[in-house]
Design an enzyme around this catalytic site. Structure first.
Site, mmCIF file in Angstrom:
data_model
loop_
_atom_site.group_PDB
_atom_site.id
_atom_site.type_symbol
_atom_site.label_atom_id
_atom_site.label_comp_id
_atom_site.label_asym_id
_atom_site.label_seq_id
_atom_site.Cartn_x
_atom_site.Cartn_y
_atom_site.Cartn_z
ATOM 1 N N ASP A 6 -54.905 -2.826 -20.615
ATOM 2 C CA ASP A 6 -53.590 -2.820 -19.979
ATOM 3 C C ASP A 6 -52.973 -1.446 -20.188
ATOM 4 O OD1 ASP A 6 -51.209 -3.834 -18.765
ATOM 5 O OD2 ASP A 6 -50.316 -4.041 -20.752
ATOM 6 N N SER A 7 -51.921 -1.192 -19.440
ATOM 7 C CA SER A 7 -51.169 0.050 -19.632
ATOM 8 C C SER A 7 -50.501 0.082 -21.011
ATOM 9 C CB SER A 7 -50.102 0.172 -18.549
ATOM 10 O OG SER A 7 -49.273 -0.971 -18.580
ATOM 11 N N CYS A 73 -53.730 -5.495 -16.515
ATOM 12 C CA CYS A 73 -52.591 -4.810 -15.887
ATOM 13 C C CYS A 73 -52.604 -5.034 -14.376
ATOM 14 C CB CYS A 73 -52.693 -3.324 -16.204
ATOM 15 S SG CYS A 73 -51.358 -2.355 -15.520
ATOM 16 N N GLU A 155 -39.197 -5.954 -22.685
ATOM 17 C CA GLU A 155 -39.618 -5.272 -23.917
ATOM 18 C C GLU A 155 -38.474 -5.157 -24.912
ATOM 19 O OE1 GLU A 155 -41.700 -1.665 -23.027
ATOM 20 O OE2 GLU A 155 -43.424 -2.785 -22.253
ATOM 21 N N CYS A 187 -46.978 -9.284 -12.734
ATOM 22 C CA CYS A 187 -46.871 -8.261 -13.774
ATOM 23 C C CYS A 187 -47.112 -8.908 -15.127
ATOM 24 C CB CYS A 187 -45.476 -7.636 -13.730
ATOM 25 S SG CYS A 187 -45.172 -6.417 -15.017
ATOM 26 N N HIS A 189 -45.765 -8.645 -17.912
ATOM 27 C CA HIS A 189 -44.618 -9.024 -18.741
ATOM 28 C C HIS A 189 -43.926 -10.309 -18.293
ATOM 29 C CE1 HIS A 189 -45.221 -4.933 -19.921
ATOM 30 N NE2 HIS A 189 -44.139 -4.869 -20.673
HETATM 31 N N1 DGL Z 1 -48.848 -3.689 -17.179
HETATM 32 C C1 DGL Z 1 -48.018 -3.353 -16.038
HETATM 33 C C2 DGL Z 1 -48.306 -4.334 -14.903
HETATM 34 O O1 DGL Z 1 -48.748 -5.433 -15.127
HETATM 35 C C3 DGL Z 1 -46.541 -3.371 -16.377
HETATM 36 C C4 DGL Z 1 -46.133 -2.268 -17.320
HETATM 37 C C5 DGL Z 1 -46.333 -0.890 -16.760
HETATM 38 O O2 DGL Z 1 -45.698 -0.538 -15.740
HETATM 39 O O3 DGL Z 1 -47.132 -0.155 -17.324
HETATM 40 O O4 DGL Z 1 -48.091 -4.017 -13.765
#
Ligand code: DGL
Length: 274
Positions: A6-7, A73, A155, A187, A189
């Site tokens: 993931d990012s 991600c 977050e 997403c 989150h």
């Molecule tokens: N992990 C990213 C997503 O699911 C969200 C957080 C980011 O923008 O890095 O799109």
């Protein structure tokens, strides 16, 4: 071993769902905390990060070759899937992304073929969900909306207070959503605020909407695939790598995984500067 990337920390919602459904499988997680958020970055830059992360997670230097790579991600799944698959093919590791499982669940759920999608700017600009939905059901209508404030809000732990409810209200009152009966949380989150999304929709439109949490859909997909294809379940410890480590990330990790996560910092120069 299941490789997950993931990012940043948000992908732990996917890791958590995987752990719940496949408790015996060790996880090898990478969160690119040095470069997050991906959601506002260009597809080219995201692809170059993803190529290197894929190589790192699958190479023997990280341990036994994983059975599967999960791109947790949504933004990376939306714009870098081909790059990741190309890289993973050198290691013969199959890749699961998060968009297809969510789209399949949404298509099963919708009765009026009008689906909403929320995600980061880059995910929404890619139209990855829209394309997948309309490839499978050409007449389906899709309302897409970028909701970039949600990631920092979650977050920060603003999940169920005045601010989060105002922010959700502002996004979800979009009249484009008035007719949808199913809403994809596009997403990493957003599973954390699924009940609040549902409640906000109800306040706006006085009816309920089916909220699709992709973490569950993805974990089910991985389970199906592994039941067919797992070769050699190797006992191996969990590993959670990040490219930058702060106390903030450690706290967020606890929020997203539901327990303490032993994060290990990988020097980003070793990974990205070649
Ligand atoms: N992990 C990213 C997503 O699911 C969200 C957080 C980011 O923008 O890095 O799109």
């Amino acid at each position: 071993v299941l490789a997950v990337f993931d990012s940043g920390i948000g992908g732990l919602t996917i890791a958590r769902a995987l752990r719940r459904l496949l408790p015996a499988l060790p996880l090898r997680y990478f969160g690119d905390t040095a470069h997050l958020p991906y959601g506002d970055k260009s597809p080219e830059l995201i692809r170059s990060f993803c190529r290197k992360i894929t190589r790192f997670l699958l190479s023997s230097a990280s341990g036994p070759t994983p059975d599967l790579l999960v791109v947790a991600c949504n933004t990376a799944s939306a714009v870098a899937l081909e790059t990741i698959q190309q890289e993973a093919s050198h290691f013969s590791v199959p890749v699961v992304e998060v968009i297809t499982p969510a789209v399949e669940e949404a298509l099963k759920s919708t009765k009026n073929d009008h689906i909403g999608v929320i995600g980061t700017r880059t995910t929404i600009a890619s139209h990855a969900y829209l394309k997948q939905i309309q490839t499978r059901r050409p007449l389906a209508r899709v309302t897409e909306k970028a909701t970039p404030l949600l990631v920092p809000m979650i977050e920060e732990g603003f999940i169920s207070n005045n601010i989060s409810s105002d922010v959700l209200e502002a996004y979800l009152s979009d009249t484009g959503f008035a007719e949808i009966d199913t809403l994809i949380l596009g997403c990493t989150h957003y599973p954390l605020i699924a009940p609040q999304v549902e409640a906000s929709f109800k306040r706006n439109f006085s009816r309920s909407v089916a909220v699709i949490d992709s973490s569950l859909a993805v974990a089910r997909r991985v389970k199906e695939l592994l039941e067919i294809s797992i070769k050699n379940p190797v006992p191996s410890p969990d590993a959670f790598y990040v490219s930058d480590l702060t106390t903030g990330f450690a706290e967020t990790a606890r929020l997203f995984f539901g327990q303490d996560v032993p994060l290990t910092k990988i020097n980003p120069d070793l990974l990205f500067n070649h």
